[in-house]
Scaffold this motif. Structure first.
Motif, mmCIF file in Angstrom:
data_model
loop_
_atom_site.group_PDB
_atom_site.id
_atom_site.type_symbol
_atom_site.label_atom_id
_atom_site.label_comp_id
_atom_site.label_asym_id
_atom_site.label_seq_id
_atom_site.Cartn_x
_atom_site.Cartn_y
_atom_site.Cartn_z
ATOM 1 N N THR A 191 0.918 -1.246 0.009
ATOM 2 C CA THR A 191 0.081 -0.028 0.018
ATOM 3 C C THR A 191 0.912 1.128 -0.059
ATOM 4 O O THR A 191 0.680 2.483 -0.879
ATOM 5 C CB THR A 191 -0.998 0.195 1.128
ATOM 6 N N MET A 192 1.678 1.323 0.917
ATOM 7 C CA MET A 192 2.578 2.485 0.867
ATOM 8 C C MET A 192 3.669 2.643 -0.065
ATOM 9 O O MET A 192 3.963 3.590 -0.707
ATOM 10 C CB MET A 192 3.383 2.497 2.504
ATOM 11 N N GLY A 193 4.123 1.581 -0.557
ATOM 12 C CA GLY A 193 5.077 1.587 -1.755
ATOM 13 C C GLY A 193 4.404 1.894 -2.792
ATOM 14 O O GLY A 193 4.856 2.903 -3.622
ATOM 15 N N THR A 194 3.444 1.514 -3.293
ATOM 16 C CA THR A 194 2.557 2.004 -4.465
ATOM 17 C C THR A 194 2.152 3.487 -4.222
ATOM 18 O O THR A 194 2.043 4.355 -5.295
ATOM 19 C CB THR A 194 1.269 1.341 -4.439
ATOM 20 N N TYR A 195 1.401 4.041 -3.041
ATOM 21 C CA TYR A 195 1.238 5.473 -2.647
ATOM 22 C C TYR A 195 2.534 6.070 -2.941
ATOM 23 O O TYR A 195 2.517 7.263 -3.726
ATOM 24 C CB TYR A 195 0.802 5.679 -1.180
ATOM 25 N N ARG A 196 3.586 5.895 -2.442
ATOM 26 C CA ARG A 196 4.852 6.777 -2.721
ATOM 27 C C ARG A 196 5.492 6.765 -4.155
ATOM 28 O O ARG A 196 5.722 7.663 -4.612
ATOM 29 C CB ARG A 196 6.034 6.399 -1.726
ATOM 30 N N TRP A 197 5.008 5.523 -4.749
ATOM 31 C CA TRP A 197 5.383 5.605 -6.138
ATOM 32 C C TRP A 197 4.605 6.541 -6.990
ATOM 33 O O TRP A 197 5.149 7.334 -7.724
ATOM 34 C CB TRP A 197 5.162 4.299 -6.729
ATOM 35 N N LEU A 198 3.119 6.482 -6.811
ATOM 36 C CA LEU A 198 2.319 7.346 -7.395
ATOM 37 C C LEU A 198 2.642 8.724 -7.010
ATOM 38 O O LEU A 198 2.415 9.762 -8.119
ATOM 39 C CB LEU A 198 0.957 7.088 -7.095
ATOM 40 N N GLN A 199 2.885 8.952 -5.564
ATOM 41 C CA GLN A 199 3.204 10.558 -5.501
ATOM 42 C C GLN A 199 4.280 10.947 -6.222
ATOM 43 O O GLN A 199 4.200 12.344 -6.535
ATOM 44 C CB GLN A 199 3.486 10.416 -3.755
#
Length: 208
Positions: A191-199
């Motif tokens: 979840t956080m990996g994808t969030y930071r990647w999209l961010q």
């Protein structure tokens, strides 16, 4: 402006959990009961919907929200510890994964979630036992059945902690902690990996 960042994340996580538990607890009660009920229990829940229907009919809101405060006592600290350590691990790992937002979020979240899972496992264990003990099954036609197949009957959160220590010792409070960490860790990491990647993508192309 003068509140330390780790403290701000700790309290933000706790209050966010307090609100989410209004929706989450009834679902959690039925999930825990479905997972723990044996195949030979008479009038057992047949599905999630059947569990919600039977619990609401036989036990009312008290049953659906069984363990609400123990859930807060479990997930509130879990979220608070998680977000606090997420910020700490993000700061520590930022130089290691410089420019790789996905790996930074993935690793920091997994480490923070694992830490929180172990720290708060005693609270989670008691919360789960309070939710699954003595569900009322059946109906007016078949007769109501108060099941007690798990062999314990806690009357309070503190009583649950004391009961586990009495039977299993202090280390018994951490029963299932590894399984819990392995269950929640990957979800938080992705979840956080994808969030930071999209961010990171958004910050590179804010107009798109």
């Amino acid at each position: 402006g003068n509140v330390p960042r780790p403290l701000l994340h700790l309290w933000s996580g706790f209050f966010a959990e307090m609100v989410s538990c209004v929706v989450w607890v009834p679902v959690d009660v039925i999930k825990e009961r479905l997972q723990s009920q044996g195949p030979n229990i008479a009038l057992r829940y047949r599905s999630s919907w059947d569990g919600l229907r039977v619990c609401a009919r036989n036990e009312g809101l008290r049953g659906l929200y069984k363990g609400y405060f123990s859930t807060l006592a479990s997930f509130g600290p879990f979220s608070a510890v998680y977000f606090t350590f997420y910020e700490i691990f993000t700061s520590l790992l930022a130089p290691v994964f410089e420019g790789n937002n996905f790996m930074l979020g993935l690793t920091a979240a997994f480490a923070a979630n694992t830490t929180s899972a172990f720290v708060t496992n005693p609270l989670e264990l008691v919360k789960t036992r309070l939710q699954i003990q003595r569900p009322v099954l059946g109906d007016a036609a078949t007769g109501f059945v108060h099941t007690n197949v798990h062999g314990y009957q806690y009357t309070s959160f503190i009583g649950g902690l004391r009961g586990i220590v009495k039977v299993h010792g202090v280390l018994g409070l951490w029963r299932g902690s590894l399984a819990r960490a392995l269950h929640t860790g990957p979800n938080a990491a992705l979840t956080m990996g994808t969030y930071r990647w999209l961010q990171g993508i958004y910050h590179q192309n804010p107009e798109n």
